[in-house]
Design an enzyme around this catalytic site. Structure first.
Site, short mmCIF file in Angstrom:
data_model
loop_
_atom_site.label_atom_id
_atom_site.label_comp_id
_atom_site.label_asym_id
_atom_site.label_seq_id
_atom_site.Cartn_x
_atom_site.Cartn_y
_atom_site.Cartn_z
N HIS A 128 -18.16 38.32 -6.57
CA HIS A 128 -17.84 39.23 -7.68
C HIS A 128 -18.64 38.76 -8.90
O HIS A 128 -18.93 37.57 -9.03
CB HIS A 128 -16.33 39.12 -7.94
CG HIS A 128 -15.78 40.08 -8.94
ND1 HIS A 128 -15.87 39.87 -10.29
CD2 HIS A 128 -15.13 41.26 -8.79
CE1 HIS A 128 -15.28 40.87 -10.93
NE2 HIS A 128 -14.82 41.73 -10.04
N ASP A 205 -12.69 31.25 -5.57
CA ASP A 205 -12.23 32.46 -6.25
C ASP A 205 -11.18 33.10 -5.35
O ASP A 205 -11.50 33.71 -4.33
CB ASP A 205 -13.44 33.39 -6.48
CG ASP A 205 -13.02 34.77 -6.99
OD1 ASP A 205 -11.81 35.06 -7.01
OD2 ASP A 205 -13.92 35.56 -7.33
N GLN A 208 -8.69 37.76 -4.48
CA GLN A 208 -8.25 38.69 -3.44
C GLN A 208 -7.44 38.03 -2.34
O GLN A 208 -6.74 38.70 -1.59
CB GLN A 208 -9.47 39.38 -2.80
CG GLN A 208 -10.26 40.25 -3.75
CD GLN A 208 -9.51 41.49 -4.22
OE1 GLN A 208 -8.56 41.94 -3.58
NE2 GLN A 208 -9.92 42.03 -5.34
N LYS A 231 -3.05 41.19 -9.26
CA LYS A 231 -3.38 41.62 -7.90
C LYS A 231 -2.27 41.24 -6.93
O LYS A 231 -2.34 41.51 -5.74
CB LYS A 231 -4.71 41.02 -7.47
CG LYS A 231 -5.89 41.55 -8.28
CD LYS A 231 -7.20 41.12 -7.70
CE LYS A 231 -8.34 41.21 -8.69
NZ LYS A 231 -8.79 42.58 -8.95
N CYS A 369 -18.09 45.69 -8.79
CA CYS A 369 -18.51 44.47 -9.51
C CYS A 369 -19.17 43.46 -8.57
O CYS A 369 -19.04 42.25 -8.76
CB CYS A 369 -17.34 43.80 -10.24
SG CYS A 369 -16.57 44.85 -11.45
N1 C6P Z 1 -11.77 42.64 -8.66
C1 C6P Z 1 -11.74 44.91 -7.81
O1 C6P Z 1 -11.48 46.12 -7.90
P1 C6P Z 1 -9.86 39.59 -12.97
O2 C6P Z 1 -10.48 40.85 -13.50
O3 C6P Z 1 -10.21 38.39 -13.81
O4 C6P Z 1 -8.41 39.71 -12.69
O5 C6P Z 1 -10.51 39.37 -11.52
C2 C6P Z 1 -11.89 39.32 -11.36
C3 C6P Z 1 -12.23 39.21 -9.92
C4 C6P Z 1 -12.82 38.04 -9.46
N2 C6P Z 1 -13.07 37.85 -8.17
C5 C6P Z 1 -12.81 38.79 -7.25
C6 C6P Z 1 -13.08 38.52 -5.82
C7 C6P Z 1 -12.23 40.00 -7.65
O6 C6P Z 1 -11.95 40.92 -6.74
C8 C6P Z 1 -11.97 40.23 -9.02
C9 C6P Z 1 -11.45 41.56 -9.49
C10 C6P Z 1 -11.31 43.98 -8.92
O7 C6P Z 1 -12.29 44.46 -6.83
C11 C6P Z 1 -11.74 44.51 -10.26
S1 C6P Z 1 -13.48 44.53 -10.44
#
Ligand code: C6P
Length: 411
Positions: A128, A205, A208, A231, A369
């Site tokens: 991401h 990370d 997910q 999430k 992203c």
């Molecule tokens: N992915 C998706 O629709 P935040 O925004 O900080 O809570 O998470 C960022 C992030 C980082 N790593 C991974 C693997 C992610 O999936 C995400 C967030 C969302 O897939 C929004 S782009």
């Protein structure tokens, strides 16, 4: 398989989510954008309202009753988070705004203190933007080099190529546990062990993975692990960064201000103990308190039960969608979380997304992203349906029907 054979009654669970009663454009909402953010159960909403209605106060400062209650609730979330990911101590649990801030905290503190010109940072093609850009910013500042683990056509990282990238210049490997765009689960234990053998640290990370997989940071032996509350059925604006205590102790602070200090004078400031050294200013108390209700919600169903249910949806949906003419699933591998990402011949994902929305079905479309991943797969984006504990097979039937209808209209 019906709902009851997978360990819980999904229809009872659905009743706990007020938004699932909504209709969209005259149709019952089918919410398949859970990888972006999951919906919130009543217990999480109630925890927020309860905090603001009954014991709103600043934490760690006051000696009055409300301040004590707020502090106790805030700190009890820290213990719940520790247990949720198997950390050894609450000193290793830092509250952040989410995964993105967790990664930026590491690049700005550990990274700035430890990365030098010519050092190498390994990430993967699946990352991401949150796990690419902060490392690029650090690499640019320090003259370090980013190395990227390639993937197969199916979106699995090539472990052999990863092992070749590791060398004495590698200082850190930062890798996604489960891909948001494809759902593919990375073999993080192997990644961590190999990095450690060459003396590099590993950041995971977990944005997910944390809601779907059992997480045990101690068994994984990762050095950093970040996730977001929103999430996993919790509120937005809060998350956790786990890091090993000895690493945190050696790291400089992130933000300066109140709470992260022990003593301040104009001549010298000493920093607070862990984890407060990394939590400057008044934090997001309400959402942190309510995050505990989200952990409890998941624990009350049981992660294993949720996983079985989501796996059933994943297998069922994959079979159904695969058989629709022109649909191609990306990342159709064995080790996956409940994400189905697909392209359709000659149809732009955005057009598909709009037509599905007209039928009450919320999916995400685009690059999610992960632009470098899309470039690698030579596609402009995908349509992504991601499932949670409250989704049903009937909803997947609606997606399949809706998709067929949309494809007919757009062909
Ligand atoms: N992915 C998706 O629709 P935040 O925004 O900080 O809570 O998470 C960022 C992030 C980082 N790593 C991974 C693997 C992610 O999936 C995400 C967030 C969302 O897939 C929004 S782009």
């Amino acid at each position: 398989m019906d709902a009851l054979t997978v360990g819980y009654d999904v229809y009872e669970i659905r009743k706990q989510f007020p938004v699932l009663k909504r209709e969209l454009k005259g149709k019952p909402l089918v919410y398949f954008d859970n990888a972006a953010t999951s919906q919130k159960p009543q217990v999480v909403i109630d925890a927020l309202v309860d905090y603001y209605s009954n014991y709103n106060a600043n934490i760690h400062r006051g000696i009055h009753t409300l301040a004590e209650e707020a502090t106790a609730a805030y700190e009890s979330t820290r213990e719940a988070a520790r247990m949720f990911i198997g950390a050894g101590s609450v000193e290793e649990i830092i509250f952040t705004r989410g995964t993105t801030e967790g990664i930026n905290l590491v690049t700005n503190t550990w990274g700035r203190a430890n990365i030098r010109r010519g050092d190498e940072i390994i990430i993967s093609t699946l990352e991401h933007h949150s796990n690419i850009v902060p490392w690029q910013m650090l690499a640019e500042e320090k003259g370090a080099i980013i190395r990227v683990i390639p993937i197969t056509e199916n979106g699995e990282i090539q472990l052999d190529e990863y092992y070749k990238l590791l060398n004495e210049k590698t200082k850190i490997v930062s890798i996604v546990h489960a891909s948001n765009s494809l759902g593919v689960v990375n073999p993080v234990k192997q990644v961590i062990d190999a990095a450690h053998r060459t003396g590099a640290l590993v950041m995971i990370d977990g944005a997910q993975s944390t809601v779907h997989l059992d997480i045990d940071v101690t068994a994984l032996d990762c050095d950093f692990f970040a996730f977001s509350s929103h999430k996993l059925y919790g509120p937005t604006g809060v998350g956790v960064l786990y890091a090993k205590k000895e690493i945190l102790e050696a790291m400089p602070p992130f933000h300066g201000g109140g709470e992260m200090i022990k003593e301040v004078s104009f001549e010298k400031t000493t920093y607070n103990d862990l984890p407060y050294k990394f939590e400057a200013g008044t934090p997001n108390i309400a959402d942190t308190v309510a995050m505990k209700a989200a952990f409890e919600f998941i624990n009350s169903i049981g992660k294993e039960n949720i996983r079985r249910h989501e796996n059933d949806l994943l297998r069922y949906g994959t079979e159904l969608l695969k058989n629709i003419k022109g649909v191609h699933i990306k990342g159709d591998v064995e080790e996956k979380v409940s994400v189905i990402s697909f392209v359709v011949d000659n149809i732009h994902p955005q057009d598909l997304g709009i037509l599905l929305d007209n039928q009450g079905i919320a999916v995400r479309t685009g690059s999610h992203c992960t632009m470098p991943l899309m470039q690698c797969l030579k596609i402009n984006g995908t349509t992504r349906a991601s499932f949670a504990a409250y989704n049903t097979r009937e909803e997947i039937d609606k997606l399949a029907k809706g998709l067929e209808k949309a494809i007919k209209m757009l062909s």
